[in-house]
Structure formats: C-alpha cells, structure tokens
Design a protein around this motif. Structure first.
Motif, PDB file in Angstrom:
ATOM      1  N   TRP A  40     -10.029 -54.562 -19.509  1.00  0.00           N
ATOM      2  CA  TRP A  40     -10.053 -55.836 -18.801  1.00  0.00           C
ATOM      3  C   TRP A  40      -9.113 -55.825 -17.596  1.00  0.00           C
ATOM      4  CZ3 TRP A  40      -6.733 -60.076 -18.078  1.00  0.00           C
ATOM      5  CH2 TRP A  40      -7.362 -61.210 -17.577  1.00  0.00           C
ATOM      6  N   VAL A  41      -7.915 -55.287 -17.781  1.00  0.00           N
ATOM      7  CA  VAL A  41      -6.933 -55.261 -16.696  1.00  0.00           C
ATOM      8  C   VAL A  41      -7.263 -54.179 -15.674  1.00  0.00           C
ATOM      9  CG1 VAL A  41      -4.510 -54.845 -16.101  1.00  0.00           C
ATOM     10  CG2 VAL A  41      -5.061 -56.248 -18.080  1.00  0.00           C
ATOM     11  N   GLY A  42      -7.596 -52.977 -16.141  1.00  0.00           N
ATOM     12  CA  GLY A  42      -7.726 -51.843 -15.235  1.00  0.00           C
ATOM     13  C   GLY A  42      -9.135 -51.375 -14.953  1.00  0.00           C
ATOM     14  N   GLY A  43     -10.104 -51.879 -15.690  1.00  0.00           N
ATOM     15  CA  GLY A  43     -11.480 -51.472 -15.484  1.00  0.00           C
ATOM     16  C   GLY A  43     -11.847 -50.235 -16.294  1.00  0.00           C
ATOM     17  N   GLU A  44     -13.098 -49.822 -16.122  1.00  0.00           N
ATOM     18  CA  GLU A  44     -13.646 -48.693 -16.859  1.00  0.00           C
ATOM     19  C   GLU A  44     -12.891 -47.393 -16.583  1.00  0.00           C
ATOM     20  OE1 GLU A  44     -17.674 -46.899 -15.899  1.00  0.00           O
ATOM     21  OE2 GLU A  44     -18.141 -48.139 -17.655  1.00  0.00           O
ATOM     22  N   ALA A  45     -12.527 -47.168 -15.323  1.00  0.00           N
ATOM     23  CA  ALA A  45     -11.820 -45.930 -14.964  1.00  0.00           C
ATOM     24  C   ALA A  45     -10.460 -45.856 -15.647  1.00  0.00           C
ATOM     25  CB  ALA A  45     -11.666 -45.826 -13.454  1.00  0.00           C
ATOM     26  N   ALA A  46      -9.764 -46.988 -15.739  1.00  0.00           N
ATOM     27  CA  ALA A  46      -8.457 -47.007 -16.405  1.00  0.00           C
ATOM     28  C   ALA A  46      -8.609 -46.748 -17.899  1.00  0.00           C
ATOM     29  CB  ALA A  46      -7.763 -48.341 -16.164  1.00  0.00           C
ATOM     30  N   ALA A  47      -9.601 -47.357 -18.515  1.00  0.00           N
ATOM     31  CA  ALA A  47      -9.835 -47.137 -19.949  1.00  0.00           C
ATOM     32  C   ALA A  47     -10.157 -45.672 -20.224  1.00  0.00           C
ATOM     33  CB  ALA A  47     -10.952 -48.045 -20.450  1.00  0.00           C
ATOM     34  N   LEU A  48     -10.945 -45.077 -19.365  1.00  0.00           N
ATOM     35  CA  LEU A  48     -11.281 -43.661 -19.504  1.00  0.00           C
ATOM     36  C   LEU A  48     -10.038 -42.791 -19.377  1.00  0.00           C
ATOM     37  CD1 LEU A  48     -13.372 -41.392 -19.735  1.00  0.00           C
ATOM     38  CD2 LEU A  48     -13.691 -41.574 -17.265  1.00  0.00           C
ATOM     39  N   ARG A  49      -9.226 -43.058 -18.378  1.00  0.00           N
ATOM     40  CA  ARG A  49      -7.998 -42.272 -18.157  1.00  0.00           C
ATOM     41  C   ARG A  49      -7.043 -42.415 -19.335  1.00  0.00           C
ATOM     42  NH1 ARG A  49      -5.672 -37.953 -17.028  1.00  0.00           N
ATOM     43  NH2 ARG A  49      -3.639 -38.104 -16.072  1.00  0.00           N
ATOM     44  N   VAL A  50      -6.859 -43.634 -19.822  1.00  0.00           N
ATOM     45  CA  VAL A  50      -5.964 -43.859 -20.960  1.00  0.00           C
ATOM     46  C   VAL A  50      -6.493 -43.129 -22.192  1.00  0.00           C
ATOM     47  CG1 VAL A  50      -5.068 -45.606 -22.552  1.00  0.00           C
ATOM     48  CG2 VAL A  50      -4.978 -46.009 -20.088  1.00  0.00           C
ATOM     49  N   ALA A  51      -7.790 -43.177 -22.436  1.00  0.00           N
ATOM     50  CA  ALA A  51      -8.362 -42.471 -23.587  1.00  0.00           C
ATOM     51  C   ALA A  51      -8.065 -40.974 -23.505  1.00  0.00           C
ATOM     52  CB  ALA A  51      -9.871 -42.716 -23.663  1.00  0.00           C
ATOM     53  N   ARG A  52      -8.245 -40.405 -22.326  1.00  0.00           N
ATOM     54  CA  ARG A  52      -7.970 -38.967 -22.155  1.00  0.00           C
ATOM     55  C   ARG A  52      -6.490 -38.654 -22.396  1.00  0.00           C
ATOM     56  NH1 ARG A  52     -12.341 -36.277 -20.337  1.00  0.00           N
ATOM     57  NH2 ARG A  52     -13.854 -37.353 -19.037  1.00  0.00           N
ATOM     58  N   VAL A  53      -5.603 -39.481 -21.862  1.00  0.00           N
ATOM     59  CA  VAL A  53      -4.169 -39.227 -22.016  1.00  0.00           C
ATOM     60  C   VAL A  53      -3.733 -39.448 -23.462  1.00  0.00           C
ATOM     61  CG1 VAL A  53      -1.861 -39.961 -21.294  1.00  0.00           C
ATOM     62  CG2 VAL A  53      -3.661 -39.674 -19.589  1.00  0.00           C
ATOM     63  N   LEU A  54      -4.240 -40.487 -24.107  1.00  0.00           N
ATOM     64  CA  LEU A  54      -3.898 -40.710 -25.516  1.00  0.00           C
ATOM     65  C   LEU A  54      -4.307 -39.517 -26.374  1.00  0.00           C
ATOM     66  CD1 LEU A  54      -4.876 -44.451 -26.040  1.00  0.00           C
ATOM     67  CD2 LEU A  54      -2.569 -43.492 -25.934  1.00  0.00           C
ATOM     68  N   ALA A  55      -5.482 -38.978 -26.110  1.00  0.00           N
ATOM     69  CA  ALA A  55      -5.948 -37.811 -26.864  1.00  0.00           C
ATOM     70  C   ALA A  55      -5.034 -36.613 -26.624  1.00  0.00           C
ATOM     71  CB  ALA A  55      -7.392 -37.481 -26.484  1.00  0.00           C
ATOM     72  N   GLN A  56      -4.523 -36.467 -25.405  1.00  0.00           N
ATOM     73  CA  GLN A  56      -3.620 -35.355 -25.087  1.00  0.00           C
ATOM     74  C   GLN A  56      -2.230 -35.571 -25.664  1.00  0.00           C
ATOM     75  OE1 GLN A  56      -3.782 -35.289 -20.828  1.00  0.00           O
ATOM     76  NE2 GLN A  56      -5.751 -34.238 -20.758  1.00  0.00           N
ATOM     77  N   GLN A  57      -1.767 -36.822 -25.708  1.00  0.00           N
ATOM     78  CA  GLN A  57      -0.414 -37.142 -26.170  1.00  0.00           C
ATOM     79  C   GLN A  57      -0.263 -37.053 -27.679  1.00  0.00           C
ATOM     80  OE1 GLN A  57       0.029 -41.156 -24.613  1.00  0.00           O
ATOM     81  NE2 GLN A  57       1.599 -40.454 -23.197  1.00  0.00           N
ATOM     82  N   THR A  58      -1.352 -37.172 -28.395  1.00  0.00           N
ATOM     83  CA  THR A  58      -1.300 -37.316 -29.840  1.00  0.00           C
ATOM     84  C   THR A  58      -1.648 -35.999 -30.526  1.00  0.00           C
ATOM     85  OG1 THR A  58      -2.057 -39.584 -29.518  1.00  0.00           O
ATOM     86  CG2 THR A  58      -2.156 -38.718 -31.750  1.00  0.00           C
ATOM     87  N   PRO A  59      -0.771 -35.519 -31.432  1.00  0.00           N
ATOM     88  CA  PRO A  59      -1.127 -34.321 -32.193  1.00  0.00           C
ATOM     89  C   PRO A  59      -2.450 -34.553 -32.929  1.00  0.00           C
ATOM     90  CG  PRO A  59       1.172 -34.888 -32.545  1.00  0.00           C
ATOM     91  CD  PRO A  59       0.556 -36.027 -31.782  1.00  0.00           C
ATOM     92  N   ASP A  60      -3.333 -33.598 -32.853  1.00  0.00           N
ATOM     93  CA  ASP A  60      -4.673 -33.664 -33.447  1.00  0.00           C
ATOM     94  C   ASP A  60      -5.587 -34.667 -32.749  1.00  0.00           C
ATOM     95  OD1 ASP A  60      -4.039 -31.717 -35.380  1.00  0.00           O
ATOM     96  OD2 ASP A  60      -3.150 -33.261 -36.667  1.00  0.00           O
ATOM     97  N   GLY A  61      -5.146 -35.216 -31.620  1.00  0.00           N
ATOM     98  CA  GLY A  61      -5.978 -36.136 -30.859  1.00  0.00           C
ATOM     99  C   GLY A  61      -7.085 -35.395 -30.128  1.00  0.00           C
ATOM    100  N   GLU A  62      -8.217 -36.014 -30.012  1.00  0.00           N
ATOM    101  CA  GLU A  62      -9.374 -35.431 -29.336  1.00  0.00           C
ATOM    102  C   GLU A  62     -10.070 -36.526 -28.539  1.00  0.00           C
ATOM    103  OE1 GLU A  62     -10.353 -32.251 -29.385  1.00  0.00           O
ATOM    104  OE2 GLU A  62      -8.909 -31.557 -30.886  1.00  0.00           O
ATOM    105  N   PHE A  63     -10.446 -36.213 -27.314  1.00  0.00           N
ATOM    106  CA  PHE A  63     -11.118 -37.207 -26.482  1.00  0.00           C
ATOM    107  C   PHE A  63     -12.424 -37.684 -27.113  1.00  0.00           C
ATOM    108  CE2 PHE A  63     -14.213 -38.220 -23.130  1.00  0.00           C
ATOM    109  CZ  PHE A  63     -13.636 -39.409 -22.698  1.00  0.00           C
ATOM    110  N   HIS A  64     -13.126 -36.783 -27.796  1.00  0.00           N
ATOM    111  CA  HIS A  64     -14.408 -37.181 -28.386  1.00  0.00           C
ATOM    112  C   HIS A  64     -14.254 -38.307 -29.405  1.00  0.00           C
ATOM    113  CE1 HIS A  64     -14.234 -35.249 -32.377  1.00  0.00           C
ATOM    114  NE2 HIS A  64     -13.490 -34.338 -31.769  1.00  0.00           N
TER     115      HIS A  64
END
Length: 110
Positions: free
Chosen positions: A69-93
């Motif tokens: 809502w705040v950042g739009g689709e591109a922001a949600a996509l970027r956050v999802a990718r970074v969260l997956a990278q930041q988290t042990p066993d995290g995966e973008f899929h």
C-alpha cells in the motif's frame, strides 16, 4: 497511524505525511521479517487452511499489505526478495505463495 496492539501485532492505517508513510513502511518491514522468521520452522508448506489460521502468517500478510500500500508492487517485490535473503532458510519462492496478489505473479523464481 501505527497503533500497537501488542509487542508483536501492528495495525496499519492510512498515512497522513511522507514521514509517517516511511515509518509505516519500516514498521511493516520489521514485522514481516519477524513473522517470516517465525513461520519458517512451522513450515511455509502448510496447507491453505492451516496457513490461514496461523498467527504468524496473518502478521506476515498484514505487513505485506502495508508495504504494498505504501510502496507499491515494486516495493513489495523488493522487500520479499530481501526478506528471503536476510532469513536463514528463506527462499523467494515462498513469497510467490505467501504474498500472492501483493507481488507480480509472472516473475521467475530466481
């Protein structure tokens, strides 16, 4: 306005300033990270009914909606990718399912 219901639960409301939007975005990112970290050991592969009842999934979804809502689709996509990278066993899929509708469907998994 961000109101705290408990130490872990955040309610996101319409921002009224740019600074406030930034605060909501960062709070949502932090909440998404905590919720995703808690959801992983329980299994992001839960069936839909179990996932819908999981409080950590509810927090992750609420945070994702605020980010979108705040950042739009591109922001949600970027956050999802970074969260997956930041988290042990995290995966973008994981986010292709967990945030379906918040991030574009027609993306490669990589």
């Amino acid at each position: 306005m961000v109101t705290r219901k408990s130490a872990d639960l955040v309610d996101f409301h319409a921002p009224d300033t740019n600074a406030h939007s930034f605060e909501v975005f960062l709070d949502a990112w932090e909440e998404a990270l905590k919720a995703y970290e808690r959801l992983l050991p329980c299994g992001v592969q839960m069936d839909d009914v179990s996932l819908a009842r999981d409080p950590n999934y509810a927090r992750l979804l609420r945070a994702g909606r605020a980010i979108r809502w705040v950042g739009g689709e591109a922001a949600a996509l970027r956050v999802a990718r970074v969260l997956a990278q930041q988290t042990p066993d995290g995966e973008f899929h994981h986010f292709k399912r967990l945030w379906r509708g918040l991030i574009p469907d027609a993306l490669p998994v990589n």
